[in-house]
Design a protein around this motif. Sequence first.
Motif, PDB file in Angstrom:
ATOM      1  N   ILE A 154      66.501 -67.121 -11.170  1.00  0.00           N
ATOM      2  CA  ILE A 154      66.942 -65.723 -11.223  1.00  0.00           C
ATOM      3  C   ILE A 154      68.066 -65.494 -10.215  1.00  0.00           C
ATOM      4  CG2 ILE A 154      66.237 -63.328 -10.830  1.00  0.00           C
ATOM      5  CD1 ILE A 154      63.428 -64.165 -11.847  1.00  0.00           C
ATOM      6  N   VAL A 155      67.899 -66.066  -9.011  1.00  0.00           N
ATOM      7  CA  VAL A 155      68.960 -65.972  -8.006  1.00  0.00           C
ATOM      8  C   VAL A 155      70.228 -66.652  -8.522  1.00  0.00           C
ATOM      9  CG1 VAL A 155      69.664 -66.674  -5.681  1.00  0.00           C
ATOM     10  CG2 VAL A 155      67.346 -65.832  -6.071  1.00  0.00           C
ATOM     11  N   GLN A 156      70.054 -67.834  -9.157  1.00  0.00           N
ATOM     12  CA  GLN A 156      71.215 -68.564  -9.680  1.00  0.00           C
ATOM     13  C   GLN A 156      71.948 -67.743 -10.738  1.00  0.00           C
ATOM     14  OE1 GLN A 156      72.144 -71.891  -8.577  1.00  0.00           O
ATOM     15  NE2 GLN A 156      74.014 -71.123  -9.516  1.00  0.00           N
ATOM     16  N   SER A 157      71.189 -67.018 -11.574  1.00  0.00           N
ATOM     17  CA  SER A 157      71.837 -66.201 -12.606  1.00  0.00           C
ATOM     18  C   SER A 157      72.675 -65.094 -11.972  1.00  0.00           C
ATOM     19  CB  SER A 157      70.792 -65.605 -13.557  1.00  0.00           C
ATOM     20  OG  SER A 157      70.028 -64.598 -12.934  1.00  0.00           O
ATOM     21  N   VAL A 158      72.181 -64.550 -10.831  1.00  0.00           N
ATOM     22  CA  VAL A 158      72.961 -63.534 -10.105  1.00  0.00           C
ATOM     23  C   VAL A 158      74.219 -64.173  -9.529  1.00  0.00           C
ATOM     24  CG1 VAL A 158      72.957 -61.960  -8.133  1.00  0.00           C
ATOM     25  CG2 VAL A 158      70.921 -62.139  -9.579  1.00  0.00           C
ATOM     26  N   ILE A 159      74.042 -65.355  -8.907  1.00  0.00           N
ATOM     27  CA  ILE A 159      75.171 -66.052  -8.279  1.00  0.00           C
ATOM     28  C   ILE A 159      76.208 -66.467  -9.315  1.00  0.00           C
ATOM     29  CG2 ILE A 159      75.770 -68.226  -7.109  1.00  0.00           C
ATOM     30  CD1 ILE A 159      73.153 -67.836  -5.513  1.00  0.00           C
ATOM     31  N   LEU A 173      58.453 -65.609  -5.045  1.00  0.00           N
ATOM     32  CA  LEU A 173      59.213 -65.203  -6.230  1.00  0.00           C
ATOM     33  C   LEU A 173      59.613 -63.735  -6.144  1.00  0.00           C
ATOM     34  CD1 LEU A 173      60.177 -65.563  -9.225  1.00  0.00           C
ATOM     35  CD2 LEU A 173      57.845 -64.974  -9.896  1.00  0.00           C
ATOM     36  N   VAL A 174      58.651 -62.885  -5.808  1.00  0.00           N
ATOM     37  CA  VAL A 174      58.901 -61.442  -5.751  1.00  0.00           C
ATOM     38  C   VAL A 174      59.947 -61.117  -4.687  1.00  0.00           C
ATOM     39  CG1 VAL A 174      57.872 -59.198  -5.224  1.00  0.00           C
ATOM     40  CG2 VAL A 174      56.629 -60.837  -6.661  1.00  0.00           C
ATOM     41  N   MET A 175      59.780 -61.719  -3.498  1.00  0.00           N
ATOM     42  CA  MET A 175      60.697 -61.415  -2.398  1.00  0.00           C
ATOM     43  C   MET A 175      62.105 -61.958  -2.678  1.00  0.00           C
ATOM     44  SD  MET A 175      58.807 -59.694  -0.357  1.00  0.00           S
ATOM     45  CE  MET A 175      59.615 -59.633   1.228  1.00  0.00           C
ATOM     46  N   ARG A 176      62.177 -63.203  -3.166  1.00  0.00           N
ATOM     47  CA  ARG A 176      63.481 -63.833  -3.389  1.00  0.00           C
ATOM     48  C   ARG A 176      64.267 -63.099  -4.476  1.00  0.00           C
ATOM     49  NH1 ARG A 176      61.880 -68.932  -3.957  1.00  0.00           N
ATOM     50  NH2 ARG A 176      62.484 -69.602  -1.863  1.00  0.00           N
ATOM     51  N   THR A 177      63.606 -62.824  -5.584  1.00  0.00           N
ATOM     52  CA  THR A 177      64.313 -62.172  -6.693  1.00  0.00           C
ATOM     53  C   THR A 177      64.587 -60.705  -6.395  1.00  0.00           C
ATOM     54  OG1 THR A 177      62.205 -61.740  -7.816  1.00  0.00           O
ATOM     55  CG2 THR A 177      63.351 -63.755  -8.394  1.00  0.00           C
ATOM     56  N   GLY A 178      63.650 -60.058  -5.713  1.00  0.00           N
ATOM     57  CA  GLY A 178      63.865 -58.658  -5.361  1.00  0.00           C
ATOM     58  C   GLY A 178      65.113 -58.478  -4.512  1.00  0.00           C
ATOM     59  N   CYS A 179      65.265 -59.349  -3.509  1.00  0.00           N
ATOM     60  CA  CYS A 179      66.447 -59.270  -2.647  1.00  0.00           C
ATOM     61  C   CYS A 179      67.725 -59.595  -3.416  1.00  0.00           C
ATOM     62  CB  CYS A 179      66.299 -60.226  -1.467  1.00  0.00           C
ATOM     63  SG  CYS A 179      65.066 -59.709  -0.249  1.00  0.00           S
ATOM     64  N   ALA A 180      67.650 -60.623  -4.288  1.00  0.00           N
ATOM     65  CA  ALA A 180      68.844 -61.024  -5.049  1.00  0.00           C
ATOM     66  C   ALA A 180      69.322 -59.914  -5.968  1.00  0.00           C
ATOM     67  CB  ALA A 180      68.546 -62.285  -5.848  1.00  0.00           C
ATOM     68  N   LEU A 181      68.386 -59.142  -6.528  1.00  0.00           N
ATOM     69  CA  LEU A 181      68.757 -58.094  -7.472  1.00  0.00           C
ATOM     70  C   LEU A 181      69.132 -56.785  -6.788  1.00  0.00           C
ATOM     71  CD1 LEU A 181      65.967 -58.758 -10.134  1.00  0.00           C
ATOM     72  CD2 LEU A 181      68.405 -59.312 -10.346  1.00  0.00           C
ATOM     73  N   LEU A 182      68.482 -56.508  -5.630  1.00  0.00           N
ATOM     74  CA  LEU A 182      68.659 -55.194  -5.005  1.00  0.00           C
ATOM     75  C   LEU A 182      69.691 -55.170  -3.883  1.00  0.00           C
ATOM     76  CD1 LEU A 182      64.888 -54.115  -4.793  1.00  0.00           C
ATOM     77  CD2 LEU A 182      66.596 -53.420  -6.492  1.00  0.00           C
ATOM     78  N   LEU A 183      69.826 -56.268  -3.122  1.00  0.00           N
ATOM     79  CA  LEU A 183      70.694 -56.229  -1.942  1.00  0.00           C
ATOM     80  C   LEU A 183      72.190 -56.332  -2.244  1.00  0.00           C
ATOM     81  CD1 LEU A 183      68.661 -58.218   0.769  1.00  0.00           C
ATOM     82  CD2 LEU A 183      68.928 -55.752   0.496  1.00  0.00           C
ATOM     83  N   PRO A 184      72.648 -57.179  -3.185  1.00  0.00           N
ATOM     84  CA  PRO A 184      74.102 -57.265  -3.416  1.00  0.00           C
ATOM     85  C   PRO A 184      74.794 -55.933  -3.698  1.00  0.00           C
ATOM     86  CG  PRO A 184      73.026 -59.119  -4.446  1.00  0.00           C
ATOM     87  CD  PRO A 184      71.928 -58.212  -3.952  1.00  0.00           C
ATOM     88  N   PRO A 185      74.197 -55.032  -4.493  1.00  0.00           N
ATOM     89  CA  PRO A 185      74.869 -53.736  -4.680  1.00  0.00           C
ATOM     90  C   PRO A 185      74.977 -52.922  -3.389  1.00  0.00           C
ATOM     91  CG  PRO A 185      73.234 -54.100  -6.403  1.00  0.00           C
ATOM     92  CD  PRO A 185      73.010 -55.148  -5.376  1.00  0.00           C
ATOM     93  N   LEU A 186      74.070 -53.203  -2.418  1.00  0.00           N
ATOM     94  CA  LEU A 186      74.053 -52.427  -1.179  1.00  0.00           C
ATOM     95  C   LEU A 186      74.928 -53.014  -0.083  1.00  0.00           C
ATOM     96  CD1 LEU A 186      70.212 -51.632  -1.011  1.00  0.00           C
ATOM     97  CD2 LEU A 186      72.053 -50.122  -1.782  1.00  0.00           C
ATOM     98  N   SER A 237      76.668 -61.425  -0.299  1.00  0.00           N
ATOM     99  CA  SER A 237      75.862 -62.188   0.661  1.00  0.00           C
ATOM    100  C   SER A 237      74.410 -61.695   0.727  1.00  0.00           C
ATOM    101  CB  SER A 237      76.482 -62.129   2.055  1.00  0.00           C
ATOM    102  OG  SER A 237      76.526 -60.788   2.520  1.00  0.00           O
ATOM    103  N   GLY A 238      74.116 -60.588   0.069  1.00  0.00           N
ATOM    104  CA  GLY A 238      72.733 -60.099   0.053  1.00  0.00           C
ATOM    105  C   GLY A 238      71.759 -61.097  -0.544  1.00  0.00           C
ATOM    106  N   VAL A 239      72.261 -61.984  -1.448  1.00  0.00           N
ATOM    107  CA  VAL A 239      71.355 -62.977  -2.056  1.00  0.00           C
ATOM    108  C   VAL A 239      70.825 -63.952  -1.007  1.00  0.00           C
ATOM    109  CG1 VAL A 239      72.416 -62.853  -4.341  1.00  0.00           C
ATOM    110  CG2 VAL A 239      73.271 -64.512  -2.689  1.00  0.00           C
TER     111      VAL A 239
END
Length: 445
Positions: free
Chosen positions: A256-261, A398-411, A415-417
Amino acid sequence: MQTRDMTSGSPARLLLQFALPLMLGNVFQQFYTFVDTMVVGQALGVGALAALGASEWLTFLMFGLVQGVVQGFSVAIAQRFGANDEEGMKKAVAGAVILSLGMAAAFTVLGQLMLRPVLTLLHTPEEIAGLSLSYLRILYGSLPVAFAYNLLAAILRAVGNSKTPLQAMTISSFCNIALDILFVFGFHLGIPGAAAATVLSQVLAALFCFIKLQGSGLLSLKRETCRPDRAMLREQLKLGLPMGLQNMITALGGLIVQSVINGFGVIFIAGYTAANKLYGLLEIAASSYGYAMSTYAGQNLGAARFDRIGRGLKAASIIGTATALMMSAVMLLFGRPVLGCFLTGDSAAAGAAMEIGYHFLQVLALFFPLLYILYIIRSCIQGLGNSVLPMVSSIAQLVMRTGCALLLPPLIGQSGVFYGEVCAWIGADLILVCSYYYWMHRLRR
């Protein structure tokens, strides 16, 4: 064949003696993936390096599953070894072989079918998708070889032998490096050449371990021990499947992180990939301490030495924390020169990718001891015969890693990932500490 009884003697000394050969073996294993990436990056450029990065979590998805299930199968072997139950140990080896043969066939077929749809689902950039697919086709086709090596190495570790896997991996690594240079620079086979070098080297490692085990008597099984023992198979599946699923859950978060990246472009993918290679190299000691702790806990549980389990965990945690701090220093001091080994071609693109990679390393370095504690406690619980609670900790990751990858970059930007990795360690550690005390309380009762 050398074995090691870990039910008596200094826990710290035993753990270090067991872990150091594993560490060296894993260094060689990571070193040849390091060289894979460096050869591809230098010979084929940033685009090819990004293609390797786009395939990295898919590689871990399947090969992490293989490593997890066979490590679970070997816990039963370690427990019988600690209890001096030779007949039970041979039944456990036979069960592990039977289960591995069936899973190797099923996973190979499933893997080939899923590759193209998953790469599309991950939004892999069109310019690198073909390269990633050709690399993964070869690796996934070699899953029976991966099962063979990982199972044979896990059996050796279960009886306290960590030197033979070291020897196997040393030979394999030098072979892989030579073949990498020959296939990519000499024969100009590109990314498929790097994949073929890895497969051929793993064949060599599996053969080496097999020859060593042949002389030990563990694989010279009598007809009665070769018959499937349903109780043993159930026990091994109960241990192995959650451990395999645990690695799959970790890989799912990574995908999921890779898909964001992948949405950030080829330069970001290349910088992230280069940093991950150094991260993987510095993570080796953590996984080695984990293997040592699993065998130590399994043998002492088999011998009913509960007092030694806690002492061993404390010793491993101290050793792990000290090692992690040294690895953090390496990231901060030598991160840029190491990243430069991977990045070549257009200087502006390579420079931008290096800044991305070094920022990732800075974030990891600040919290690296948390990763080492995670490996040690999780492996201890697995060695004590519980693979479900560690799997729950992977769900937290899983929850923490994907949550940060999806929520932090817009904020806070792309580098939020990076912060998802650290948050995943924190969430898992909290669950594992509570799980350890809960499970030890149950075992004592």
